[in-house]
Scaffold this motif. Structure first.
Motif, PDB file in Angstrom:
ATOM      1  N   THR A 176      40.171  38.746  39.893  1.00 51.01           N
ATOM      2  CA  THR A 176      40.404  37.470  40.558  1.00 51.01           C
ATOM      3  C   THR A 176      41.879  37.101  40.396  1.00 51.01           C
ATOM      4  O   THR A 176      42.629  37.789  39.697  1.00 51.01           O
ATOM      5  CB  THR A 176      39.536  36.352  39.945  1.00 51.01           C
ATOM      6  OG1 THR A 176      40.038  36.024  38.633  1.00 51.01           O
ATOM      7  CG2 THR A 176      38.080  36.788  39.826  1.00 51.01           C
ATOM      8  N   ASP A 178      42.927  34.802  38.698  1.00 51.60           N
ATOM      9  CA  ASP A 178      43.141  34.282  37.338  1.00 51.60           C
ATOM     10  C   ASP A 178      42.786  35.259  36.225  1.00 51.60           C
ATOM     11  O   ASP A 178      43.036  34.981  35.050  1.00 51.60           O
ATOM     12  CB  ASP A 178      42.318  33.001  37.134  1.00 51.60           C
ATOM     13  CG  ASP A 178      42.678  31.923  38.139  1.00 51.60           C
ATOM     14  OD1 ASP A 178      43.885  31.764  38.411  1.00 51.60           O
ATOM     15  OD2 ASP A 178      41.763  31.267  38.655  1.00 51.60           O
ATOM     16  N   GLY A 179      42.166  36.395  36.549  1.00 51.08           N
ATOM     17  CA  GLY A 179      41.763  37.294  35.476  1.00 51.08           C
ATOM     18  C   GLY A 179      40.887  38.420  35.984  1.00 51.08           C
ATOM     19  O   GLY A 179      40.941  38.804  37.153  1.00 51.08           O
TER      20      GLY A 179
END
Length: 360
Positions: A176, A178-179
């Motif tokens: 994603t 974000d991570g």
């Protein structure tokens, strides 16, 4: 694994070639051994598929005490009876006396809960488990239905791709903005991911085969908010078929079988089967992929035959093949299953092998 549905089905009855007192009741492309004269062609009955776990009273009622699989002798498994493969159970449970089975079939009624039947959940070995965390953004994998149960998934002559089904454990990787998340099929179905642990089987496979780097490149290619890479982790220590790899002592075997991605709207799309190998081959990070065994018009008989044979993963044909997974060349939905058009065919020899393991 397939989803569990216990349904009413219309039977086609065949002669058993090796037993005067037995016959074969066909559901879809499955055949189950039944007592001769118990059913006639066109009769309606209930079909209980493989991997079903039956309550003890139903086991007793069906005369199967001590005859089913598992430590409790209550799990339905494919077996050979007088030389013929029998997959699932055909029956008419007393609890459904008075039920119009033809109408139940038309309604798509599922009798599993009514009969107390549940889907078998294979145990998770310690080395394949780990600490988990919530992962709402994880792109999950799906249950793949058996084409023998749902032969209408594909149309004759439709362009399809068939790849080898590897007997390992499905590894879900999601990148994603974000991570990242790593999970198994079982945990992923619960929106859970395995916390990063470089000793964990799935994390070792993902990191060792540089899956995060490949996912970053795919995100750039597709302009995707999320990218899911789905691969099979395999080798000695994972399942009973090892393909020459040693998953516990060395880098686990790993082969990608699908890729999905989503944009800002959240809509999930899948890379077309006919494009998948080429897309992955174009990356600077070369991910292993499952062997492609066939690409061409859908031919049911030819693909059923292709499910048998020797594996092609190791390069040495070390053991039998588990089966094949069939996808349309271009991604589409199926009215038969109500989800992706994708199906599997499993080798008869695989189903009846001795000492097999079935971890997810």
């Amino acid at each position: 694994m397939s989803t569990l549905k216990v349904t009413a089905e219309r039977l086609t009855v065949h002669t058993h070639p090796n037993a005067d007192a037995l016959e074969l009741a066909q559901v879809g492309l499955y055949r189950a051994v039944v007592a001769k004269g118990q059913y006639r062609d066109g009769d309606w009955a209930v079909y209980i598929p493989e991997q079903s776990v039956l309550p003890d009273p139903l086991v007793d009622e069906l005369g199967l005490t001590g005859k089913l699989a598992g430590s409790a002798h209550n799990r339905v498994k494919a077996i050979r009876l007088r030389g013929e493969l029998s997959q699932g159970i055909v029956c008419r449970p007393r609890a459904l006396d008075g039920v119009d089975l033809a109408a139940a079939h038309a309604e798509g009624r599922d009798f599993a809960a009514e009969l107390g039947i549940v889907k078998w959940a294979p145990p998770i070995p310690v080395h394949m488990s780990g600490d988990v965390e919530s992962a709402a953004d994880l792109l999950p994998w799906i249950d793949i239905e058996n084409i023998k149960r749902y032969p209408g998934i594909f149309a004759a002559g439709e362009p399809v791709v068939a790849t080898e089904k590897i007997h390992g454990t499905a590894c879900l990787y999601t990148r994603t903005a974000d991570g990242e998340f790593v999970s198994s099929k079982g945990f992923g179905a619960k929106n859970l991911a395995l916390k990063r642990d470089e000793k964990n089987l799935y994390w070792r496979a993902v990191l060792g085969h540089r899956v995060p780097e490949a996912a970053a490149k795919l995100a750039a290619i597709f302009g995707a908010e999320r990218v899911g890479i789905f691969g099979e982790v395999y080798g000695q220590g994972v399942q009973d078929l090892a393909y020459g790899a040693k998953a516990t002592a060395e880098l686990p075997g790993y082969a990608v079988f699908d890729v999905s991605f989503s944009d800002a709207t959240g809509a999930v799309r899948w890379v077309d089967a006919e494009d998948l190998a080429g897309v992955l081959a174009g990356l600077s990070v070369r991910l292993p992929t499952v062997p492609r065994l066939y690409a061409g018009p859908y031919d049911e008989a030819a693909l059923v035959a292709l499910a048998d044979g020797r594996e092609t993963v190791s390069g040495t044909a070390a053991h039998l093949r588990e089966g094949v997974v069939v996808r349309p060349a271009r991604e589409r939905r199926s009215d038969v299953t109500g989800s992706r058009a994708i199906g599997k065919l499993v080798s008869d020899a695989y189903l009846t092998r001795k000492g097999g393991t079935e971890y997810e």
